[in-house]
Design an enzyme around this catalytic site. Structure first.
Site, PDB file in Angstrom:
ATOM      1  N   ALA A   1      13.168 -52.382  11.117  1.00 55.10           N
ATOM      2  CA  ALA A   1      12.833 -51.727  12.381  1.00 55.10           C
ATOM      3  C   ALA A   1      11.386 -51.918  12.788  1.00 55.10           C
ATOM      4  O   ALA A   1      10.996 -51.510  13.881  1.00 55.10           O
ATOM      5  CB  ALA A   1      13.152 -50.233  12.286  1.00 55.10           C
ATOM      6  N   ASP A   2      10.574 -52.535  11.934  1.00 53.81           N
ATOM      7  CA  ASP A   2       9.139 -52.660  12.209  1.00 53.81           C
ATOM      8  C   ASP A   2       8.758 -54.046  12.724  1.00 53.81           C
ATOM      9  O   ASP A   2       7.619 -54.475  12.573  1.00 53.81           O
ATOM     10  CB  ASP A   2       8.339 -52.334  10.945  1.00 53.81           C
ATOM     11  CG  ASP A   2       6.907 -51.929  11.262  1.00 53.81           C
ATOM     12  OD1 ASP A   2       6.710 -51.179  12.243  1.00 53.81           O
ATOM     13  OD2 ASP A   2       5.986 -52.352  10.549  1.00 53.81           O
ATOM     14  N   ALA A   3       9.694 -54.754  13.330  1.00 53.31           N
ATOM     15  CA  ALA A   3       9.417 -56.094  13.852  1.00 53.31           C
ATOM     16  C   ALA A   3       8.778 -55.982  15.235  1.00 53.31           C
ATOM     17  O   ALA A   3       9.427 -56.173  16.265  1.00 53.31           O
ATOM     18  CB  ALA A   3      10.703 -56.920  13.914  1.00 53.31           C
TER      19      ALA A   3
END
Length: 419
Positions: free
Chosen positions: A298-300
């Protein structure tokens, strides 16, 4: 005279970064660099021109070379400067940054490429001390002879290898690897990231190569730098790169789309504008988006994608910082950049994929095919990748559990486009 830093690229001054008496940054290209037709711009957001660039214009690129969030505060404290003073931080850290550049005080040229370097090779106890020091002194900021910087909010330090062993670079030496300790608050991040990165490679995506290692009671990941190349003479050369926030003139504090950072639509448009072979790189970015959704990374955000300016470029850089963040309930499951206006895998359906196709300006049948193919590749390779990483010092349960979770998500992702 205002404080200044010369910007060097392969032994040539590109321009100068300045700070006026009000603390405002400025950048100007050198006349010699402007006259060279073969000399590229520093950034897609800083095209060559004789007029100086203001702080608003140049800060996204230069500020984007520095660590972020808590790492920035810890570095600033270690150096005794304000966390908001980009210039002071670059003055202390700019000897080896992401890409080809070196930021050095006027009159201090970079060491010649043919220099004989003498890196410092710690023994096991010294390596443990290094790992223990990084949380409070990221990048080993302030240690004599080290002027190193990397963007990002995770603890790390650039290093070199000597006969396969971790070593600290000598002054001016190009680093070749990034050492990333495990994150104490999130158990198993070394195993998690090593697995996800290796799985991406097994699924056919271009990624930086990684190697998990351990010393007593500690694990860390070694990541090979794709912005370094070793010539036939054995010398290491810096290769230029910039992340998507730098290329789009977005300050690093706004790297998340919800805060005004890049959206996937922005990212695809950037590659179509900048890449030498945009059709190839757009498809690589498509695969990266699908893979991140499958594994639950989710941290892209915008600083986790870059453009590499090598002899084959400009092109999408190999992927890096891939982590199954959904393994940690404390972290938000929502994607940093929404896919088809949806934030999680559970929200994806046919309408979401159609909206994503419109944002990316790609055909929906192509996207459906790549979702099915990448999902199948992930399911096929997950177990074997996990087994291949099992070694003393690593947590096998984390590897097994992450592989099972990711394979389950791949099956679920495939169903979102098959109905």
């Amino acid at each position: 005279m205002s404080p200044a830093l010369d910007i060097w690229w392969d032994g040539v001054i590109v321009g100068q970064l300045t700070q006026d008496r009000h603390g405002e940054l400025g950048f100007v290209y050198s006349p010699n660099w402007l006259q060279r037709e073969d000399a590229p711009a520093l950034s897609a957001s800083l095209p060559k021109r004789p007029e100086p660039y203001s702080r608003r214009e140049c800060r996204p690129f230069f500020g984007g070379l520095l660590p972020e969030e808590g790492q920035r505060q810890a570095v600033a404290s270690a150096l005794g400067v304000s966390r908001g003073n980009d210039f002071a931080l670059l003055d202390k850290l700019g000897g080896d940054v992401a890409g080809a550049l070196q930021l050095l005080p006027p009159g201090e040229p970079p060491r010649p490429a043919h220099s004989d370097h003498s890196p410092r090779l710690p023994d096991e106890a010294g390596l443990i001390d290094l790992l223990d020091a990084l949380p409070t002194r990221p990048l080993l900021a302030g240690e004599e002879g080290l002027r190193l910087s990397l963007a990002g909010s995770q603890t790390k330090v650039p290093v070199v290898l000597v006969d396969g062993n971790v070593a600290l670079p000598s002054p001016g030496q190009p680093t070749t690897h990034i050492l990333k300790p495990s994150i104490p608050r999130f158990p198993g991040t070394t195993e998690n990231e090593a697995f996800v990165m290796r799985l991406a490679a097994a699924a056919g995506l271009a990624v930086a190569s990684v190697e998990p290692r351990s010393v007593p009671h500690r694990t860390f990941l070694l990541v090979s730098r794709y912005d370094r190349a070793t010539g036939s003479d054995g010398r290491v050369h810096r290769i230029h790169q910039e992340d998507f926030c730098q290329a789009l003139a977005i300050n690093p504090e706004r790297k998340y789309a919800a805060e005004g950072g890049p959206t996937l639509k922005d990212c695809f448009a950037l590659l179509r504008r900048v890449a030498l072979r945009p059709a190839v790189d757009v498809l690589k970015l498509l695969d990266a988006v699908i893979f991140n959704l499958i594994v639950g990374n989710a941290d892209a955000h915008g600083k986790n994608f870059s453009i590499l300016y090598d002899e084959d470029g400009p092109r999408l850089a190999p992927l890096y910082d891939l982590l199954a963040t959904v393994a940690y309930p404390e972290l938000s499951p929502g994607m940093a950049m929404k896919v088809g206006r949806r934030s999680t895998l559970g929200e994806m359906d046919g309408r979401a994929w159609a909206a994503f196709a419109a944002d990316a300006t790609l055909g929906l049948p192509l996207i459906r095919r790549r979702v099915a193919e990448i999902s199948e590749a992930v399911k096929t390779h997950a177990t074997e990748v996990a087994k291949g990483l099992m070694q003393p010092g690593l947590d096998e349960q984390v590897l097994v559990r992450t592989a099972e979770q990711v394979a389950d998500r791949a099956a679920r992702c495939a169903r979102t486009v098959s109905g």
